[in-house]
Motif scaffolding. Structure first.
Motif, PDB file in Angstrom:
ATOM      1  N   CYS A 198      -1.439 -12.201  -5.733  1.00  0.00           N
ATOM      2  CA  CYS A 198      -0.909 -11.207  -6.607  1.00  0.00           C
ATOM      3  C   CYS A 198      -1.789  -9.885  -6.937  1.00  0.00           C
ATOM      4  N   LYS A 199      -3.174 -10.233  -6.889  1.00  0.00           N
ATOM      5  CA  LYS A 199      -4.234  -9.134  -6.923  1.00  0.00           C
ATOM      6  C   LYS A 199      -4.176  -8.152  -5.658  1.00  0.00           C
ATOM      7  N   VAL A 200      -4.260  -9.104  -4.468  1.00  0.00           N
ATOM      8  CA  VAL A 200      -4.091  -8.220  -3.240  1.00  0.00           C
ATOM      9  C   VAL A 200      -2.547  -7.301  -3.268  1.00  0.00           C
ATOM     10  N   ARG A 201      -1.630  -7.998  -3.413  1.00  0.00           N
ATOM     11  CA  ARG A 201      -0.143  -7.070  -3.471  1.00  0.00           C
ATOM     12  C   ARG A 201      -0.551  -6.080  -4.489  1.00  0.00           C
ATOM     13  N   ILE A 202      -0.838  -6.085  -5.577  1.00  0.00           N
ATOM     14  CA  ILE A 202      -1.026  -4.957  -6.388  1.00  0.00           C
ATOM     15  C   ILE A 202      -2.023  -3.737  -5.722  1.00  0.00           C
ATOM     16  N   LYS A 203      -3.140  -4.176  -5.013  1.00  0.00           N
ATOM     17  CA  LYS A 203      -3.943  -3.243  -4.575  1.00  0.00           C
ATOM     18  C   LYS A 203      -3.331  -2.556  -3.375  1.00  0.00           C
ATOM     19  N   LEU A 204      -2.517  -3.122  -2.785  1.00  0.00           N
ATOM     20  CA  LEU A 204      -1.513  -2.448  -1.741  1.00  0.00           C
ATOM     21  C   LEU A 204      -0.607  -1.450  -2.362  1.00  0.00           C
ATOM     22  N   LEU A 205      -0.273  -1.615  -3.502  1.00  0.00           N
ATOM     23  CA  LEU A 205       0.885  -0.861  -4.120  1.00  0.00           C
ATOM     24  C   LEU A 205       0.094   0.020  -5.034  1.00  0.00           C
TER      25      LEU A 205
END
Length: 244
Positions: A198-205
């Motif tokens: 989830c943290k990776v997806r947040i960074k991508l967004l």
């Protein structure tokens, strides 16, 4: 040899070494500056664009501001005098994806002067920490404008913009549907995915998200899409107005 490696690189990029002047720079500091100036002036025509590779290695100590500042100043004078676009490359520390998405000008290798005195800076990073991938992320930091992020991919040895649409994923879909502020922990609980994912997806967004500190927990962040955040602020303002 380094010279042959350089020739292989430019040939891979489709550049004809017979039509693009290539000069080897010897020495450091003032000797390197003189070599760059001589290289420009030795061309049959003054080039419109000059690229200097590994400019940090042309310094005796790239971390020493008293050496870097006058060096960059002379490069500025050279570019201004001949009306050329001067592009240089220099190293940067190894970064995780977290570092890349919070990048700042002063995170370049060496003195902070490298970042403070350059007009535009582009930092390349691996896609999601995979150094075997042919994809790259580029953070473009303009001196007088908002930063930009580009997704790139190698094609025939040349980096081009990656126009492949991102694969849909449940975490991103969930985040884009939210109308209230959420944390990475909220995303993990709602989707059943690992917190790290989830943290990776947040960074991508991050380019689409507003970010705030969680009340009473300065180390924890909460997120909301820009448009939803604006609506949230309007609703809060209306609530406060009505309460008064």
């Amino acid at each position: 040899s380094a010279k042959n490696a350089n020739l292989r690189t430019i040939e891979r990029m489709g550049i004809n070494p017979d039509t693009v002047p290539i000069k080897r720079i010897k020495g450091q500091g003032q000797d390197a500056l003189t070599a760059i100036k001589d290289g420009v002036e030795s061309c049959k025509e003054i080039p419109q664009i000059v690229f200097v590779e590994g400019v940090d290695m042309l310094q005796e100590d790239p971390s020493k501001m008293s050496l870097v500042v006058p060096f960059i100043s002379e490069l500025h004078e050279l570019a201004s005098h001949y009306h050329i676009a001067l592009i240089v490359s220099l190293g940067s520390p190894k970064m995780t994806s977290k570092d890349f998405y919070t990048i700042r000008r002063d995170q370049l290798f060496g003195s902070v002067a490298w970042g403070r005195m350059m007009e535009t800076i582009i930092i390349l990073g691996y896609d999601e920490n995979d150094d075997t991938s042919d994809k790259r992320c580029a953070a473009v930091m303009n001196h007088n404008g908002p930063a930009e992020k580009l997704n790139l991919i190698f094609e025939h040895g040349v980096l081009v913009e990656d126009t492949t649409p991102p694969e849909p994923d449940e975490i991103t879909d969930w985040m884009e549907e939210q109308e209230k502020w959420f944390t990475a922990q909220d995303a993990a609980k709602a989707t059943g995915e690992p917190l790290s994912t989830c943290k990776v997806r947040i960074k991508l967004l991050l380019g689409k998200l507003d970010v705030q500190n969680v009340e009473g927990k300065s180390h924890q962040k909460k997120y909301l899409l820009h448009a939803a955040a604006l609506e949230w602020d309007k609703a809060q303002a209306q609530t406060l107005k009505g309460g008064n």
